[in-house]
Design an enzyme around this catalytic site. Structure first.
Site: not given
Ligand code: NAD
Ligand code: UFG
Length: 339
Positions: A58, A200, A11, A125, A127, A154, A150, A297, A179
């Site tokens: 990988d 999410n 993503y 993150s 987090t 991080k 998770y 949460d 965020f």
């Molecule tokens: P995503 O799952 O869409 O993308 C992660 C990608 O990494 C995937 O394409 C997956 O196939 C690949 N991958 C996983 N393990 C691998 C490995 N060992 N070798 C090669 N490829 C591998 O997730 P995203 O939302 O794009 O997140 C990207 C990064 O941002 C992650 O490190 C995630 O922890 C971090 N992050 C995401 C969020 C969020 O809310 N999306 C918030 C904070 C941090």
């Molecule tokens: N929520 C709902 N209904 C749902 C899903 C979520 O009410 O169906 C609420 C949750 O309770 C929370 C808010 O929406 O209050 C946001 O929730 P998300 O799951 O979208 O996001 P989080 O803040 O819990 O966590 C996300 C990522 C984590 C990351 C964090 C900070 O999932 O991986 O943001 O980057 F660590």
């Protein structure tokens, strides 16, 4: 610059690849496709007119990384997205999370060292701040005990990077603490594709609006916030993607070392506000009901992103309305593809 993007078909990775290509950089992607698929490359090509070099690799596989670095001896830097990221799943499969997220980073850093690539941007993150005190959080806010495996990965990855930088004065590592990334590229051609039931908020909202889910459950309306629902700092994924380009640019002009930046909008938006704004701007209907709080949460968190603005020259520019519309456009695109 020539940049290796691990997790580049995911993503955030795919949106960052678009921003890198549009800024004139060359991109090599390494992704094992465990949470994405090759069709993302078509979306990237449709948007940019370019197709990045792709390896189904990988990041825990040292020999495969060595081959990649040998084939691309001019790589300047790495952006490391590759990780598993589902908080709930990490409670069920902690060892898989530690093996993948820590293993990939350590293996990658060893390969970088062997091939003399010494700049890395890491996906961290908010987090890492655990349950913070009063928002907004700055980079000086204390790191609190992780609330999930998770989150622990991080924190540990940040520690690994700090130790690696300490031991190697030529290494530069920047952790971007995201965020809540939401939305999709404005073209509607790439976006977030959750596998199964979305965990999410926004993907659940768009799937409900598309009729795939019956109703949204809002977890908790008894938090000490103005409308009782949780508050988050929702940031457009393309704004977030741009932060990586700024971080790479910044690294070229400053001494090697360890740096961290909050990447958010600096605005808190409640869950209810997000849902209401989505309904108002898209005209779609989103039935919802309140449910009990979701365990783990936190009530409210948003970023103080001023350090990133001062040092990286980055700030978010997209409005919440634009962001929600982009997510809706993407949802309609994937719903049409699946018909
Ligand atoms: P995503 O799952 O869409 O993308 C992660 C990608 O990494 C995937 O394409 C997956 O196939 C690949 N991958 C996983 N393990 C691998 C490995 N060992 N070798 C090669 N490829 C591998 O997730 P995203 O939302 O794009 O997140 C990207 C990064 O941002 C992650 O490190 C995630 O922890 C971090 N992050 C995401 C969020 C969020 O809310 N999306 C918030 C904070 C941090
Ligand atoms: N929520 C709902 N209904 C749902 C899903 C979520 O009410 O169906 C609420 C949750 O309770 C929370 C808010 O929406 O209050 C946001 O929730 P998300 O799951 O979208 O996001 P989080 O803040 O819990 O966590 C996300 C990522 C984590 C990351 C964090 C900070 O999932 O991986 O943001 O980057 F660590």
């Amino acid at each position: 610059m020539e940049i290796l993007v691990t997790g580049g078909t995911g993503y955030i990775g795919s949106h960052t690849v678009v921003e890198l290509l549009q800024a004139g950089h060359s991109v090599v992607i390494a992704d094992n496709l465990c949470h994405s698929d090759r069709s993302v490359l078509d979306g990237i090509r449709a948007i940019t007119g370019q197709i990045p070099v792709f390896y189904e690799t990988d990041c825990c596989d040292r020999a495969a990384l060595d081959r990649l670095f040998q084939r691309h001896p001019k790589l300047d830097a790495v952006i490391h997205f590759a990780a598993l990221k589902a908080v709930n799943e990490s409670e069920l499969l902690p060892l898989a999370y530690y093996a993948n997220n820590l293993g990939a980073l350590v293996t990658l850093l060893q390969a970088m060292q062997a091939h003399r690539v010494n700049q890395i941007v890491f996906s961290s993150s908010c987090t890492v701040y655990g349950t913070p005190g009063n928002p907004p959080v700055t980079e000086q806010s204390p790191i609190q005990p992780a609330t999930s495996p998770y989150g622990a990965t991080k924190q540990m990855c940040e520690r690994i990077l700090q130790d690696a930088v300490h031991a190697d004065p030529s290494l530069s590592a920047t952790a971007l603490r995201y965020f809540n990334p939401i939305g999709a590229h404005e073209s509607g051609l790439i976006g977030e594709k959750p596998q199964g039931v979305p965990q999410n908020l926004l993907p659940y909202v768009t799937e409900t609006a598309a009729g795939i889910r019956r109703e949204l459950r809002i977890f908790g309306n008894d938090y000490p916030t103005p409308d009782g629902t949780c508050i988050r700092d929702f940031i457009h994924v393309s704004d977030l993607a741009r932060a990586h380009v700024c971080a790479l640019e910044h690294m070229r002009h400053v001494p090697a070392g360890w740096r961290t930046y909050n990447i958010g909008t600096g605005r808190g938006t409640s869950v209810r506000e997000l849902v209401d704004t989505f309904i108002r701007t898209t005209g779609a209907s989103v039935p919802f009901r309140y449910e009990a709080r979701r365990p783990g949460d936190i009530g409210q968190i948003w970023a103080d992103p001023s350090l990133a603005e001062r040092e990286l020259g980055w700030k978010s520019v997209k409005t919440l309305e634009e962001t929600l519309l982009s997510a809706w456009r993407w949802q309609q695109h994937i719903t049409n593809l699946e018909k």
